[in-house]
Design a protein around this motif. Sequence first.
Motif, PDB file in Angstrom:
ATOM      1  N   VAL A 438       0.818  -1.212   0.000  1.00  0.00           N
ATOM      2  CA  VAL A 438       0.000   0.000   0.000  1.00  0.00           C
ATOM      3  C   VAL A 438       0.855   1.267   0.000  1.00  0.00           C
ATOM      4  CG1 VAL A 438      -1.962  -1.096   1.112  1.00  0.00           C
ATOM      5  CG2 VAL A 438      -0.212  -0.034   2.514  1.00  0.00           C
ATOM      6  N   ASN A 439       2.149   1.133   0.240  1.00  0.00           N
ATOM      7  CA  ASN A 439       3.037   2.301   0.190  1.00  0.00           C
ATOM      8  C   ASN A 439       3.561   2.566  -1.210  1.00  0.00           C
ATOM      9  OD1 ASN A 439       3.143   3.034   3.038  1.00  0.00           O
ATOM     10  ND2 ASN A 439       4.123   1.047   3.326  1.00  0.00           N
ATOM     11  N   ASP A 440       3.197   1.715  -2.175  1.00  0.00           N
ATOM     12  CA  ASP A 440       3.637   1.902  -3.558  1.00  0.00           C
ATOM     13  C   ASP A 440       2.809   3.002  -4.195  1.00  0.00           C
ATOM     14  OD1 ASP A 440       4.502   1.776  -6.113  1.00  0.00           O
ATOM     15  OD2 ASP A 440       3.700  -0.223  -6.553  1.00  0.00           O
ATOM     16  N   ARG A 441       3.456   4.112  -4.527  1.00  0.00           N
ATOM     17  CA  ARG A 441       2.742   5.270  -5.087  1.00  0.00           C
ATOM     18  C   ARG A 441       2.971   5.415  -6.594  1.00  0.00           C
ATOM     19  NH1 ARG A 441       5.516   7.262  -0.440  1.00  0.00           N
ATOM     20  NH2 ARG A 441       4.172   7.075   1.366  1.00  0.00           N
ATOM     21  N   SER A 442       3.449   4.363  -7.218  1.00  0.00           N
ATOM     22  CA  SER A 442       3.767   4.461  -8.636  1.00  0.00           C
ATOM     23  C   SER A 442       2.554   4.237  -9.526  1.00  0.00           C
ATOM     24  CB  SER A 442       4.841   3.437  -9.001  1.00  0.00           C
ATOM     25  OG  SER A 442       4.374   2.115  -8.759  1.00  0.00           O
TER      26      SER A 442
END
Length: 625
Positions: A438-442
């Motif tokens: 969930v920390n993947d902002r790509s």
Amino acid sequence: MKNFEALGLSQPLLDGLAEMGFETPTEIQQQSIPILLQHDGDFIGLAQTGTGKTAAFGLPLLDLIDINSRDTQALILAPTRELAQQICGQMEQMSQKMGKLNVVPVFGGASIMNQIRDIRRGAQIVVATPGRLMDLMKRKEVKLDSLKYMVLDEADEMLNMGFKEDIDFILSKSDTGRNIWLFSATMAREIKRIVDTYMVQPEEVRINRENIVNTNIEHQSVQLKASDKIEALRRYLDYNQDMFGVVFCRTKRDTQKVADELNNNGYATEALHGDMSQAQRDAAMKRFRNKNLKLLIATDVAARGIDVDDITHVIHFALPDDPEFYTHRSGRTARAGKKGVSLALITKGDNRKLKYIASKLGIEFAKGEVPALDAITEKRIARWSENLKKQEINPKISDELMNDVVAQFEELSKEDLIARLLTKEYNSIYKRNSIKDVNDRSKARDDDRGGRRERGRKNDRGKEEGMKTFFVNLGRKDNINKGALLGYICDVTGISGNDVGRIVLDGAHSFMDVKEEVAGQMLKLNGTNRDGRELRVDEHHGKVVETRDRGGRSGGGYKGKRDSGGGFKGRRSDRDDSSSRSGGFKGRSRSNDDRSSRSSSDGGSKPKGGKKGSGRSKFFGKKWD
């Protein structure tokens, strides 16, 4: 630093405070109490929520009341019923050593006849919300002949909620022989008007601006996709076993949705919003105060007056528009010298608002990360191991039973047995949580304004990678919608809602994408019965095509999404505040928590536009079907 003895309070009050565990007065209490005890006139106290204002006016008021008289000598006005109840409870606690004192709360949503009966018995202090107090005054049930003190608590909030005319009526009808004590977080223009109109040379105590934000609060922000926010809440709850907090949402609908999704996955939470009855709200608050809940999910209006000890986290599911609201929210943690966390879950589009709040309040937001599944697993396994070591052996286990079980595990080594126990706990963690980062902002932007949601990459058949598609012989003709279908399948198979992707609901059947690692559980549905229909489930390898047949769908027409409580003439706002609309654009109806007993019903209407029988809405389109 002064103690309560130095403020000039009587001994019975000091004894009551000692029993409550109060030792050191807050700044607003130190400055206000001596003035209110000695000054026979009007008073203004400016301080934020959570600074101890109830005791700042409550203690001197109790010392000044004549408990031998049954006349109503003081009126305390509060914006919400929760705050009125809280004030009443605290006044009763502080006066426990004083003798017989009758403090009566009156507010909308409860029986007015019971409140009238309590007042007739003799109420020296009445704690009221403005709307209900007006009703009682017009019925001549609240006698103001002996009134000496009028306290306006959270005056700015009362005005924000639309009580301007009510307050004017109350003050104008009680304008002889009484002192006004006004407490507010800000000196807004309308507050200044009240001061100029009704107060005479008031004494003023103002807590310095730099002391508004509690320095014991750690402010954090986590940027993620809006569709991952509930997953983030689950991760925080799994990582921090001692979390006990309030989650703030923008609307009543979001509040209920977040609570429902967390509860459906085994987390102890409760919603609190203006559509709930008084009994429901009281039950939710009781569970929260007793710490039977991990999180209370609330709107700003519904949460006013919440005063619960030991709150560790305030979580902003959606940022407020006004920095003052951020201060009100975050002030519910880090009380009585304790530490607390105020966590903002933001999307990329919220960064400008976050910087504005930080600038206005003079605070810094530390950038955080949602706990990764590996970190959650490590922490939970360590906790599980420690608890297993501390587990007391039940003395009722007989030697015979013990020997039988030992014999069954005779072939296993100690390491094999531990590995099997560990696997069981490990699997339960991964069953409860999504494996996504969930920390993947790509990924593509997805925000709180309804932006496009991208769960994952899709192949040429529209299916997300890492998933299998299943055919289920249930459809709209079986009087089922997507939510009910998902809930039924999760209940029967044990699959989590986070393991399910696309759902295509057709007339007589449906298609559902499920993560490969749990796909085998879908076969548990085969042979089960729902409303007399035997279910059949098969893996589907072809392309999913939705037919144009909309027959048999329940819910009243297919031309547009119908929202409960309103027609199609405008989109309904379910913001839980005084400016919310109850229907379309034809008329506006003001509502607030104090007036929940005055209900109104909105009639639906058929949507305009769109082709007859097309299954599409002029406003929303096919995706809402």
